[in-house]
Design a protein around this motif. Sequence first.
Motif, short mmCIF file in Angstrom:
data_model
loop_
_atom_site.label_atom_id
_atom_site.label_comp_id
_atom_site.label_asym_id
_atom_site.label_seq_id
_atom_site.Cartn_x
_atom_site.Cartn_y
_atom_site.Cartn_z
N ASN A 43 0.70 -1.26 -0.41
CA ASN A 43 -0.14 -0.18 -0.23
C ASN A 43 1.02 1.31 -0.09
OD1 ASN A 43 1.18 0.84 2.78
ND2 ASN A 43 -1.27 0.05 3.45
N HIS A 72 6.32 -2.86 10.80
CA HIS A 72 7.00 -1.89 9.98
C HIS A 72 8.74 -2.43 10.04
CE1 HIS A 72 3.20 0.46 11.20
NE2 HIS A 72 2.74 -0.93 12.16
N GLU A 113 8.43 0.42 15.79
CA GLU A 113 7.46 1.35 16.55
C GLU A 113 8.18 1.03 18.54
OE1 GLU A 113 3.34 0.71 14.28
OE2 GLU A 113 5.44 2.96 13.45
N LEU A 117 -3.72 4.83 16.12
CA LEU A 117 -3.33 4.43 15.48
C LEU A 117 -1.90 4.49 15.21
CD1 LEU A 117 -6.05 4.27 13.09
CD2 LEU A 117 -5.57 2.47 13.71
N THR A 118 -1.12 3.99 14.21
CA THR A 118 0.77 4.47 14.11
C THR A 118 0.95 5.18 12.62
OG1 THR A 118 1.66 2.92 13.62
CG2 THR A 118 1.60 3.18 15.81
N THR A 119 -0.14 5.31 12.16
CA THR A 119 -0.34 5.93 11.09
C THR A 119 -1.14 7.11 11.21
OG1 THR A 119 -1.50 4.78 10.00
CG2 THR A 119 0.50 4.08 10.14
C1 SG4 Z 1 -0.11 0.27 7.72
O1 SG4 Z 1 -0.10 1.41 7.68
C2 SG4 Z 1 -1.03 -0.28 8.02
O2 SG4 Z 1 -0.98 -0.32 6.34
C3 SG4 Z 1 -2.80 0.27 7.91
O3 SG4 Z 1 -3.53 -0.34 7.25
C4 SG4 Z 1 -2.83 0.97 9.07
O4 SG4 Z 1 -4.29 0.95 9.12
C5 SG4 Z 1 -0.94 1.90 9.79
O5 SG4 Z 1 -0.52 1.01 9.68
C6 SG4 Z 1 -2.06 2.12 11.27
O6 SG4 Z 1 -2.19 0.79 11.85
O7 SG4 Z 1 -1.84 -0.40 13.71
N1 SG4 Z 1 0.30 0.59 13.33
S1 SG4 Z 1 -1.39 0.47 13.12
O8 SG4 Z 1 -1.84 1.45 14.23
O9 SG4 Z 1 -5.05 -0.31 9.93
C7 SG4 Z 1 -5.33 0.43 10.06
C8 SG4 Z 1 -4.33 -0.46 5.87
O10 SG4 Z 1 -3.66 0.44 5.60
C9 SG4 Z 1 -6.38 1.76 9.60
C10 SG4 Z 1 -4.91 -1.18 5.69
#
Ligand code: SG4
Length: 264
Positions: free
Chosen positions: A65, A94, A106, A200-202
């Motif tokens: 992605n 990650h 992370e 969420l970390t992003t």
């Molecule tokens: C990653 O970028 C994933 O690809 C995202 O999932 C995810 O967002 C994001 O990380 C944050 O997730 O466990 N690191 S985390 O806090 O799951 C979500 C997608 O883009 C909403 C499917």
Amino acid sequence: AVTYWTYTGSVGQSKWADYFPDCGGKAQSPVDVATVQTQYDPSLGPLTPLGYSQHGNKPFSLYNNGHTVVVPLPGWMGLGGLPWQFTAVQMHLHWGNGAPEAGGSEHTINGQSSAAELHVVHYNSELYPNMSVAMTQQDGLAVLGVLIETGEEANQAFWNILNYLGRIRHAGQSVSIPAFDVQSLLPSDLGRYYRYNGSLTTPPCFQSVLWTLFTETVKISHTQLMKLETVLYASKEDADRVVMQDNYRTPQPLNDRTILSSFP
Ligand code: SG4
Ligand code: ZN
């Protein structure tokens, strides 16, 4: 409005809060776990993955992605042992940049990074109808965090993902892969973990995640880590190639939160 973001550069993590206000919140993830400051909570029992090993012979898919490699999970997989029923959504990783000893996790423990980190994302299907609704709610998500270290031996379970990275080198690409036992990616001891409320970390950094970080790490070989850190591009096929590396956020202030531990 800017919706595009990266880990470094002009829309890198120090800028996220300018475009995604929640990223500047008081309960962000990841965090450093200062183990002497964690608090034992005897009510935290072992987590139980539900249906993680039943893949039903339906192929999985794997996609790039632009930020990580994602494996969507079937809706019959879930998580027990939490106050609500949670349904699995996807897992992703990650990692660092291929330099020896460089960190890529992370979460950190007493300031120490691990080589990489696996996340298995679930939503609260007892209270919310789907992931999009749940991720905006304070009790909407549960993410399992597994710290990954390198060892001498290859981790056979991880080949189920790593073998196919060459098929999704560019952002936007996906590939169908043989189904596998998801539980084989997790540590064997699911009873020892840290627990805290975070985000969420992003971007959009919604503060909706009940985080579980297992104390037991899983090991992959140096060859496997190198593959993860060098094969994928964050860029699309027709663009200049940008290797997907260092796709981790640095630890955020704990503020008034307490990190609980499931063990004394
Ligand atoms: C990653 O970028 C994933 O690809 C995202 O999932 C995810 O967002 C994001 O990380 C944050 O997730 O466990 N690191 S985390 O806090 O799951 C979500 C997608 O883009 C909403 C499917
Ligand atoms: Zn993640």
